[in-house]
Design a protein around this motif. Sequence first.
Motif, PDB file in Angstrom:
ATOM      1  N   GLU A 100      12.643 -19.550  -6.400  1.00 43.08           N
ATOM      2  CA  GLU A 100      12.442 -18.111  -6.558  1.00 43.08           C
ATOM      3  C   GLU A 100      11.221 -17.656  -5.758  1.00 43.08           C
ATOM      4  O   GLU A 100      10.249 -18.391  -5.610  1.00 43.08           O
ATOM      5  N   ALA A 101      11.296 -16.419  -5.261  1.00 36.55           N
ATOM      6  CA  ALA A 101      10.159 -15.807  -4.569  1.00 36.55           C
ATOM      7  C   ALA A 101       9.990 -14.385  -5.075  1.00 36.55           C
ATOM      8  O   ALA A 101      10.966 -13.687  -5.369  1.00 36.55           O
ATOM      9  N   HIS A 102       8.737 -13.962  -5.186  1.00 37.12           N
ATOM     10  CA  HIS A 102       8.404 -12.631  -5.675  1.00 37.12           C
ATOM     11  C   HIS A 102       7.460 -11.953  -4.682  1.00 37.12           C
ATOM     12  O   HIS A 102       6.520 -12.581  -4.185  1.00 37.12           O
ATOM     13  N   PHE A 103       7.707 -10.676  -4.430  1.00 37.15           N
ATOM     14  CA  PHE A 103       6.875  -9.898  -3.506  1.00 37.15           C
ATOM     15  C   PHE A 103       6.619  -8.527  -4.126  1.00 37.15           C
ATOM     16  O   PHE A 103       7.559  -7.813  -4.465  1.00 37.15           O
ATOM     17  N   GLU A 104       5.343  -8.174  -4.283  1.00 33.14           N
ATOM     18  CA  GLU A 104       4.965  -6.891  -4.879  1.00 33.14           C
ATOM     19  C   GLU A 104       3.971  -6.195  -3.964  1.00 33.14           C
ATOM     20  O   GLU A 104       3.034  -6.821  -3.462  1.00 33.14           O
ATOM     21  N   ILE A 105       4.184  -4.898  -3.755  1.00 29.68           N
ATOM     22  CA  ILE A 105       3.278  -4.146  -2.893  1.00 29.68           C
ATOM     23  C   ILE A 105       3.090  -2.744  -3.451  1.00 29.68           C
ATOM     24  O   ILE A 105       4.046  -2.091  -3.868  1.00 29.68           O
ATOM     25  N   ALA A 106       1.830  -2.298  -3.495  1.00 26.85           N
ATOM     26  CA  ALA A 106       1.487  -0.938  -3.902  1.00 26.85           C
ATOM     27  C   ALA A 106       0.642  -0.315  -2.801  1.00 26.85           C
ATOM     28  O   ALA A 106      -0.197  -0.995  -2.194  1.00 26.85           O
ATOM     29  N   PHE A 107       0.863   0.971  -2.537  1.00 21.25           N
ATOM     30  CA  PHE A 107       0.163   1.601  -1.413  1.00 21.25           C
ATOM     31  C   PHE A 107       0.053   3.108  -1.630  1.00 21.25           C
ATOM     32  O   PHE A 107       0.889   3.720  -2.310  1.00 21.25           O
ATOM     33  N   PRO A 108      -0.990   3.735  -1.056  1.00 21.27           N
ATOM     34  CA  PRO A 108      -1.063   5.195  -1.069  1.00 21.27           C
ATOM     35  C   PRO A 108      -0.111   5.781  -0.032  1.00 21.27           C
ATOM     36  O   PRO A 108       0.013   5.250   1.078  1.00 21.27           O
ATOM     37  N   TYR A 109       0.552   6.862  -0.419  1.00 24.93           N
ATOM     38  CA  TYR A 109       1.515   7.518   0.462  1.00 24.93           C
ATOM     39  C   TYR A 109       1.183   9.007   0.466  1.00 24.93           C
ATOM     40  O   TYR A 109       1.018   9.610  -0.601  1.00 24.93           O
ATOM     41  N   PHE A 110       1.084   9.595   1.638  1.00 22.33           N
ATOM     42  CA  PHE A 110       0.630  10.977   1.754  1.00 22.33           C
ATOM     43  C   PHE A 110       1.761  11.884   2.243  1.00 22.33           C
ATOM     44  O   PHE A 110       2.490  11.538   3.176  1.00 22.33           O
ATOM     45  N   LEU A 111       1.882  13.036   1.590  1.00 18.86           N
ATOM     46  CA  LEU A 111       2.834  14.057   2.015  1.00 18.86           C
ATOM     47  C   LEU A 111       2.104  15.374   2.225  1.00 18.86           C
ATOM     48  O   LEU A 111       1.142  15.693   1.501  1.00 18.86           O
ATOM     49  N   THR A 112       2.566  16.154   3.188  1.00 19.81           N
ATOM     50  CA  THR A 112       2.022  17.486   3.416  1.00 19.81           C
ATOM     51  C   THR A 112       2.684  18.464   2.455  1.00 19.81           C
ATOM     52  O   THR A 112       3.914  18.542   2.388  1.00 19.81           O
ATOM     53  N   LYS A 113       1.859  19.189   1.697  1.00 16.17           N
ATOM     54  CA  LYS A 113       2.371  20.170   0.748  1.00 16.17           C
ATOM     55  C   LYS A 113       1.880  21.567   1.113  1.00 16.17           C
ATOM     56  O   LYS A 113       0.740  21.741   1.544  1.00 16.17           O
ATOM     57  N   GLU A 114       2.757  22.548   0.890  1.00 15.10           N
ATOM     58  CA  GLU A 114       2.384  23.948   1.070  1.00 15.10           C
ATOM     59  C   GLU A 114       1.998  24.542  -0.272  1.00 15.10           C
ATOM     60  O   GLU A 114       2.689  24.334  -1.275  1.00 15.10           O
TER      61      GLU A 114
END
Length: 270
Positions: A100-114
């Motif tokens: 078995e293999a496990h991969f976890e990733i967390a990251f900031p994600y930016f969106l342009t808002k009006e």
Amino acid sequence: MLQINNRVLPDIQSRPDKRNIAINKVGIKDIRFPIAVKERDNGLQHTVGDINMYVSLPKEFKGTHLSRFVAILNQFEGEIEPANIETILTTMREKLTADEAHFEIAFPYFLTKEAPVSRIKSLLEYKCGFSAMQGPDGSTDLITMVEVPVTTLCPCSKEISEYGAHNQRSFVTIKIRSNVLVWLEDLISIAEQSGSCEVYSLIKRVDEKYVTERAYENPKFVEDVVRDLTQVLLDDPRIDWFTVESDNDESIHNHNAYAFIEMDKRPQAQ
């Protein structure tokens, strides 16, 4: 075996272990690494991921080779995205001889808002991530996650007060298993619609008036938030399983209000 200066160095990790105990997960945690995430409009957003990588370890082996995790990560530099996670997991299983293999990733994600009235634009940060596991048969289980800030206004406070009502920032988290690609932007939009009002990074006075009145006209308990989310996700044919949670950073209490729902839409075995 590794040989340096004509000296053969022992492979300690591959030595047998006599305790006869298998390990579910062994690997590395909290390694930060540059990644690129595909955007819904065909763009590419460069950000930084906090990554965990694990494999299972049979009872026969003393340890795993931790340096190989980092080597694999660098092998896929610039290519860490949902479409490649299955390949990353397969590589981990092969190079570390694991079931078995496990991969976890967390990251900031930016969106342009009006902003809702002035239409002024600004960037807003969301917390996003993926977690995946690949088993001995090569099948991969992938979960997509977004955490989205919204405003909630208390229905009880509004009802019992002659004027005003307390409100707070709520963090809405959605996790899904899907049968096709679901864009992060889609999940973020669904989460934002579940609150009393959306959150904006930059607003003018006309926008402040709008968001204040919008929240007052649309009060929500944490229970309302997760139930409204559940109705939307149950009706989405792309999604097979999901969890939703609402965590209110209360403004008049020294505790948070919280609600959680899990739903599995896949046919259940009889």
